[in-house]
Design a protein around this motif. Structure first.
Motif, PDB file in Angstrom:
ATOM      1  N   ALA A  49      29.195  38.298  38.162  1.00 30.57           N
ATOM      2  CA  ALA A  49      29.135  39.736  38.394  1.00 30.57           C
ATOM      3  C   ALA A  49      28.878  40.067  39.857  1.00 30.57           C
ATOM      4  O   ALA A  49      29.380  41.077  40.375  1.00 30.57           O
ATOM      5  CB  ALA A  49      28.055  40.367  37.517  1.00 30.57           C
ATOM      6  N   GLU A  50      28.126  39.218  40.557  1.00 30.24           N
ATOM      7  CA  GLU A  50      27.818  39.484  41.966  1.00 30.24           C
ATOM      8  C   GLU A  50      29.021  39.276  42.883  1.00 30.24           C
ATOM      9  O   GLU A  50      28.986  39.680  44.048  1.00 30.24           O
ATOM     10  CB  GLU A  50      26.656  38.618  42.438  1.00 30.24           C
ATOM     11  N   ASP A  51      30.098  38.670  42.362  1.00 21.90           N
ATOM     12  CA  ASP A  51      31.313  38.463  43.158  1.00 21.90           C
ATOM     13  C   ASP A  51      32.356  39.555  42.945  1.00 21.90           C
ATOM     14  O   ASP A  51      33.435  39.504  43.546  1.00 21.90           O
ATOM     15  CB  ASP A  51      31.937  37.107  42.838  1.00 21.90           C
ATOM     16  N   ASN A  68      37.224  37.190  47.755  1.00 20.62           N
ATOM     17  CA  ASN A  68      37.971  36.032  48.265  1.00 20.62           C
ATOM     18  C   ASN A  68      38.849  35.373  47.208  1.00 20.62           C
ATOM     19  O   ASN A  68      38.975  34.136  47.170  1.00 20.62           O
ATOM     20  CB  ASN A  68      37.012  34.998  48.863  1.00 20.62           C
ATOM     21  N   SER A  69      39.458  36.175  46.346  1.00 20.65           N
ATOM     22  CA  SER A  69      40.386  35.625  45.357  1.00 20.65           C
ATOM     23  C   SER A  69      41.576  36.567  45.215  1.00 20.65           C
ATOM     24  O   SER A  69      41.576  37.673  45.752  1.00 20.65           O
ATOM     25  CB  SER A  69      39.697  35.439  43.998  1.00 20.65           C
ATOM     26  N   ALA A  70      42.570  36.114  44.488  1.00 23.62           N
ATOM     27  CA  ALA A  70      43.738  36.942  44.203  1.00 23.62           C
ATOM     28  C   ALA A  70      43.816  37.256  42.719  1.00 23.62           C
ATOM     29  O   ALA A  70      44.895  37.405  42.157  1.00 23.62           O
ATOM     30  CB  ALA A  70      45.012  36.248  44.672  1.00 23.62           C
ATOM     31  N   ALA A 100      42.659  42.588  48.259  1.00 22.85           N
ATOM     32  CA  ALA A 100      41.714  43.417  49.007  1.00 22.85           C
ATOM     33  C   ALA A 100      41.271  44.647  48.234  1.00 22.85           C
ATOM     34  O   ALA A 100      40.093  45.016  48.264  1.00 22.85           O
ATOM     35  CB  ALA A 100      42.326  43.851  50.341  1.00 22.85           C
ATOM     36  N   GLN A 101      42.210  45.304  47.524  1.00 19.74           N
ATOM     37  CA  GLN A 101      41.844  46.558  46.850  1.00 19.74           C
ATOM     38  C   GLN A 101      42.809  46.861  45.716  1.00 19.74           C
ATOM     39  O   GLN A 101      43.991  46.507  45.766  1.00 19.74           O
ATOM     40  CB  GLN A 101      41.847  47.718  47.857  1.00 19.74           C
ATOM     41  N   ALA A 122      45.018  41.297  51.629  1.00 26.49           N
ATOM     42  CA  ALA A 122      44.486  41.362  52.985  1.00 26.49           C
ATOM     43  C   ALA A 122      45.569  41.147  54.032  1.00 26.49           C
ATOM     44  O   ALA A 122      45.363  41.440  55.211  1.00 26.49           O
ATOM     45  CB  ALA A 122      43.379  40.323  53.155  1.00 26.49           C
ATOM     46  N   SER A 123      46.733  40.663  53.600  1.00 21.71           N
ATOM     47  CA  SER A 123      47.857  40.446  54.514  1.00 21.71           C
ATOM     48  C   SER A 123      48.901  41.547  54.450  1.00 21.71           C
ATOM     49  O   SER A 123      49.946  41.457  55.095  1.00 21.71           O
ATOM     50  CB  SER A 123      48.520  39.094  54.216  1.00 21.71           C
TER      51      SER A 123
END
Length: 205
Positions: A49-51, A68-70, A100-101, A122-123
């Protein structure tokens, strides 16, 4: 302590109201009007949950971005905890990078019946889906919009449209669908102040 968070106001199957919150420092928390509690999950695999650093709602499912994942994680319809499933989209990011979002794009009257799910890496790889998790889901668009700023404030609602912040300025998702050429700086909504936007973006991408 994160300084910025994403939130969703949500009503569960019992009719109870909650504020769902995600941020970079604390992960996923639920506020019931009195107390905060960290979200919990069942099933395997499941994220920590913290990630979970961003939250949105699409088609009745609460969806998360994992740090930091896809991978998109999503709960059962009308649930805020419990069984959670993963939907990995890393292979669809042509330029690589992590997710990223997430955002939703209302292409109808805004009642949610035809909302699309939008993901950006992020790219700068932008993906659009229609349908619903657990039923049928289909990718209906993919674009590369160039470098985007760090963080998770790249996509923003604007009426019935979605604005995208890139190294060249702000562009509407509806313009991309209509065939906008991302290399044409004059096509951006911020064209009149494009120089200043690009100067600022060079410090944040």
């Amino acid at each position: 302590t994160a300084g910025w968070c994403s939130t969703v106001n949500y009503t569960n199957v019992a009719g109870d109201h909650f504020l769902l919150i995600c941020d970079e420092s604390n992960g996923y928390y639920i506020f019931d009007g009195t107390n905060f509690a960290q979200g919990t999950f069942t099933g395997q695999p499941q994220p920590n949950a913290e990630d979970l650093v961003q939250v949105t709602e699409w088609g009745g499912n609460i969806c998360f971005v994992e740090r930091n994942s896809a991978t998109i994680w999503y709960l059962d319809p009308l649930a805020i905890t419990g069984d959670i499933a993963d939907f990995n989209i890393g292979s669809l990011f042509i330029e690589g990078g992590h997710l990223a979002q997430l955002a939703t794009w209302s292409v109808d009257a805004g009642d949610g019946m035809d909302d699309k799910l939008v993901a950006i890496s992020a790219s700068g790889d932008l993906l659009v889906w229609q349908g619903q998790f657990g039923v049928t889901i289909k990718m209906v668009g993919r674009w590369q919009v160039g470098s985007v700023p760090e963080g998770r404030r790249i996509l923003s609602d604007f009426g019935g449209d979605l604005l995208i912040l890139t190294q060249n300025g702000i562009v509407r998702l509806s313009d991309l669908v209509a065939g906008l050429i991302t290399e044409d700086r004059q096509a951006y909504k911020t064209a009149n102040i494009g120089y200043f936007v690009r100067q600022e973006m060079q410090q944040n991408v």
